[in-house]
Every structure is written in structure tokens, then in C-alpha cells.
Motif scaffolding. Structure first.
Motif, short mmCIF file in Angstrom:
data_model
loop_
_atom_site.label_atom_id
_atom_site.label_comp_id
_atom_site.label_asym_id
_atom_site.label_seq_id
_atom_site.Cartn_x
_atom_site.Cartn_y
_atom_site.Cartn_z
N ILE A 57 -3.36 -7.53 -1.64
CA ILE A 57 -3.22 -8.20 -1.07
C ILE A 57 -3.99 -9.15 -0.65
O ILE A 57 -3.94 -9.56 0.33
N THR A 58 -5.32 -9.43 -1.57
CA THR A 58 -5.98 -9.33 -1.00
C THR A 58 -6.46 -11.22 -2.03
O THR A 58 -6.94 -12.31 -1.58
N VAL A 87 -9.80 -6.24 1.87
CA VAL A 87 -8.32 -5.17 1.88
C VAL A 87 -8.31 -5.70 3.28
O VAL A 87 -6.97 -5.84 4.10
N TRP A 143 -6.90 9.29 12.80
CA TRP A 143 -6.89 10.43 12.35
C TRP A 143 -5.89 10.93 11.58
O TRP A 143 -4.50 11.79 11.90
N SER A 164 -3.40 -0.43 12.10
CA SER A 164 -5.40 -0.63 12.88
C SER A 164 -5.35 0.92 13.24
O SER A 164 -4.30 1.59 12.79
N TYR A 206 -16.20 -0.74 8.46
CA TYR A 206 -14.51 -0.49 8.95
C TYR A 206 -13.64 -1.27 9.73
O TYR A 206 -12.73 -1.43 9.36
N LYS A 211 1.44 3.71 -1.83
CA LYS A 211 1.01 4.92 -2.64
C LYS A 211 0.28 5.74 -1.68
O LYS A 211 -0.96 6.64 -1.85
N GLY A 212 -0.43 5.05 -0.59
CA GLY A 212 -1.17 5.53 0.18
C GLY A 212 -0.32 6.82 1.50
O GLY A 212 1.02 7.12 1.27
N LEU A 269 0.54 6.82 4.21
CA LEU A 269 1.44 6.23 5.19
C LEU A 269 2.79 5.44 4.41
O LEU A 269 4.16 6.03 4.45
N CYS A 317 0.30 -1.08 4.66
CA CYS A 317 0.56 -0.11 4.94
C CYS A 317 -1.33 0.35 3.67
O CYS A 317 -1.86 0.89 3.72
N ALA A 318 -1.07 -0.95 3.02
CA ALA A 318 -2.63 -1.65 2.16
C ALA A 318 -3.75 -1.46 3.35
O ALA A 318 -4.02 -1.59 4.22
N GLY A 319 -5.21 -0.42 2.71
CA GLY A 319 -6.41 -0.54 3.68
C GLY A 319 -7.70 -0.10 2.72
O GLY A 319 -7.03 0.20 1.89
N THR A 355 -3.80 3.31 14.93
CA THR A 355 -3.48 4.93 15.12
C THR A 355 -4.74 5.89 15.06
O THR A 355 -5.63 4.50 14.94
N GLY A 362 0.96 -1.26 0.19
CA GLY A 362 0.39 0.17 0.30
C GLY A 362 0.74 1.46 -0.20
O GLY A 362 0.86 2.09 0.63
#
Ligand code: NAP
Length: 291
Positions: free
Chosen positions: A39-40, A79, A151, A102, A127, A10-11, A13, A60-62, A149, A8
Motif C-alpha cells: 500500500i506504500t 505505511v 489493545w 486506526s 506511531y 497476514k496480520g 486482524l 488492515c495493513a499497518g 481500536t 495486510g
């Protein structure tokens, strides 16, 4: 050579980790996003891990659309729950360590004191439920650290601070809730802390202690406070209005109180966490200098 695989990337984080990696010349980093490693897909993840043999994976994928998840639970679960399950399965018989991200949304937000890692999750949204299931799945790999984490904002991607700045620039007066309280987290600070944990363990400065950890910036505020502070820091004169939760429409319910107690991560990994106001000033300077 220590190889760190980031999913993940490109997000918000992941992009900060990519920037930070330039200062860590002794490590090999592999940055992947959906196109390189989905990752799926259990087979794809198993093959990729077997091929690249990382020593650390930072997931970091989500699926981070809290409202969108209510209308598309299967995408969110794929995901947020199956993804970590696939990573944990691929890593199970390896020495590779997993850092999984998370969220405070695993709690219902009805407490009146900061949540501890040992508090029982009670997610109220698709979510939150998918992320809670993802935590359980990630922990099936014994060498896993979960960082909860909240916000998250920063210079990359779509986030609250950038949305507020965009509104102020267009002369739109934001109406922001004052009755939801939590702690902002600058994505760059979290990325720095992830690298501090990894490099501290690699250099034998701190032992690797798996388990769940809370991580946010120091301090507590409402979303209104964060918006008002954003406007003041960016020297914008457009008014920010404080409103109650019931006066705005959102599909998924939000936790009214989502402060996370960070003593465990500070004690275990010796992190020095900055106050949210201090981080916000630096982030806004970067954002406004760039325009
Ligand atoms: N944002 C917050 O406020 C917040 C708060 C608490 C916790 N967290 C957690 O922190 C983590 C990082 O959040 P973030 O804000 O950096 O997220 P983000 O900006 O939404 O980035 C997530 C990245 O994962 C990618 N991705 C989506 N599905 C994938 C898949 N199947 N395989 C590989 N990559 C995939 C996304 O690609 P696309 O953009 O193409 O979908 C995106 O590049 C997430 O686990 C999130 O749940 C976030």
C-alpha cells in the motif's frame, strides 16, 4: 457479486477476516499482504484497484511497532499515512467503500473520561502521529469509515496476551503496569463487527454512514488486570507483578488513559459488543487447546 479487498491480511486482524470469510459464501474476497499489494506504492495501489474493482476495501495493513517507529519514522509514515492516502486516491472516483483501522494512540491519553470521536487528536508518538495523518488521508475519500481500536490481541501474530502466556509457560513472572488503563479488543470480535457492518449495509439493514468510529471490547482495565486475568483464565500459577510505568523502559510514551466511548458505533450500526473478559476466555481456550 460484492468484492471485498483486504490489505495486510497476514496480520492479526486480517487473518481473522480470512477465517471469517469462509462463512460469507455470497461475497468474493481478495486477501492481500505486502507481497501482493504494497500500500506504500501509489502506482501499484491505483493499478490494483482499477484492475479488481472492489466494492469494499478493508485496510488492515499497518506499521504497528510503536517503539520501532520512533527509530524509523519514515517506514511508519510510509505505511500508516501514505498507505491510506494511496488507497483514498485510488478510490476517489469510484463507489467503493473504505474501512480503515486506526488507534487510540491518536490521543495523548491525558483525559479522565472516555474519548469521543469528536475529541481533538493529540498524538504523542511517531506511531500515533503517522496513524493520525493516515486518518486525515483516508477521509479524503468520502465513502470512508475509520474504526479506532485499541489493545488488539488474538490467536495470530505478536500480541500482549500471547506474550504473557509465553512468559508464564516458561516460568517467567511478568511485571506489568497497573497505571495505564484502556480496553482490550479481541481481533476476532473486531473482524466480526467489520463483517456485520459491511453485510448490514449490503443487505440494506443499516445505512452506510461514513466517518470516524471508536471500537473496542466492552469494559475497562489496566495492562496488569489483563495479564492477571490471562494467567487466571489459563490456570497458570506463576505470579504476575503490578508495577508503575516509570519502572519499565519503553522507547515511546504510552497513553495512561485510552478508553474510547463506543456509543456512536453501537447506535449507528447496531453492534452488540462483548465484554473483554468474555472474549479473553474464548481466545485463551483456543490458544491453550492448540498447544
Ligand atoms: N496491534 C494493536 O494493538 C493495535 C491497536 C490499535 C490499532 N491497531 C491498528 O489495527 C490495524 C491492524 O493491526 P494488526 O495488529 O492486525 O497489525 P499486524 O498484525 O501488525 O498486521 C499488519 C499487516 O500489514 C502488513 N503490512 C505492513 N506493511 C505493509 C504494506 N506496505 N502493504 C501491505 N501490507 C503491509 C504486515 O506485514 P509485515 O508483518 O510483513 O510487516 C502485516 O501482515 C493496524 O492499522 C493497526 O495500526 C492495532
Amino acid at each position: 457479486m460484492v468484492t471485498i479487498l483486504v490489505t495486510g491480511s497476514k496480520g492479526q486482524l486480517g487473518s481473522e477476516l480470512l477465517n471469517l470469510s469462509r462463512g460469507y459464501s455470497g461475497y468474493e474476497f481478495i486477501f492481500t499482504d505486502l507481497a501482493e499489494l504494497d500500500i506504500t506504492s501509489r502506482d501499484e495501489v491505483a493499478r490494483y484497484i482499477d484492475d479488481r474493482k472492489p466494492s469494499w476495501v478493508v485496510n488492515c495493513a499497518g506499521y504497528t511497532g510503536v517503539d520501532a517507529a520512533e527509530n524509523d519514522p519514515s517506514a511508519a509514515y510510509a505505511v500508516n499515512a501514505n498507505g491510506p492516502a494511496n488507497l483514498a486516491a485510488a478510490l476517489r472516483n469510484t463507489n467503493c467503500r473504505l474501512v480503515h483501522i486506526s488507534t487510540d494512540y491518536v490521543f495523548d491519553g491525558l483525559s479522565n473520561k472516555p474519548y469521543l470521536e469528536t475529541d481533538k487528536p493529540s498524538p504523542q508518538t511517531v506511531y500515533g502521529k503517522s496513524k493520525s495523518e493516515g486518518e486525515t488521508a483516508a477521509l479524503t475519500h468520502p465513502a470512508t469509515i475509520i474504526l479506532r481500536t485499541s489493545w488488539l490481541y488474538g490467536v495470530y501474530g505478536k500480541n500482549f496476551v500471547r506474550t504473557i502466556l509465553g512468559m508464564l509457560d516458561r516460568g517467567i513472572e511478568p511485571r506489568v503496569v497497573f497505571d495505564q488503563v484502556g480496553s482490550p479488543t479481541w481481533a476476532r470480535g473486531l473482524a466480526e463487527s467489520i463483517m456485520a457492518i459491511i453485510s448490514g449495509v449490503i443487505r440494506n439493514k443499516t445505512p452506510f454512514v461514513p466517518g470516524i468510529y471508536n471500537y473496542t471490547d466492552e469494559g475497562v482495565c489496566s495492562w496488569f488486570d489483563l495479564a492477571a486475568e490471562t494467567a487466571a483464565t489459563a490456570l497458570r500459577t506463576v505470579s504476575v507483578h503490578a508495577v508503575r510505568t516509570e519502572s519499565i523502559s519503553q522507547i515511546a510514551p504510552r497513553p495512561p488513559y485510552s478508553v474510547l466511548d463506543k456509543q456512536k458505533i453501537k447506535d449507528t450500526y447496531g453492534l452488540n459488543i462483548r465484554h473483554w473478559r468474555e472474549n479473553l476466555v474464548v481466545c485463551i481456550k483456543i490458544l491453550t487447546d492448540a498447544t
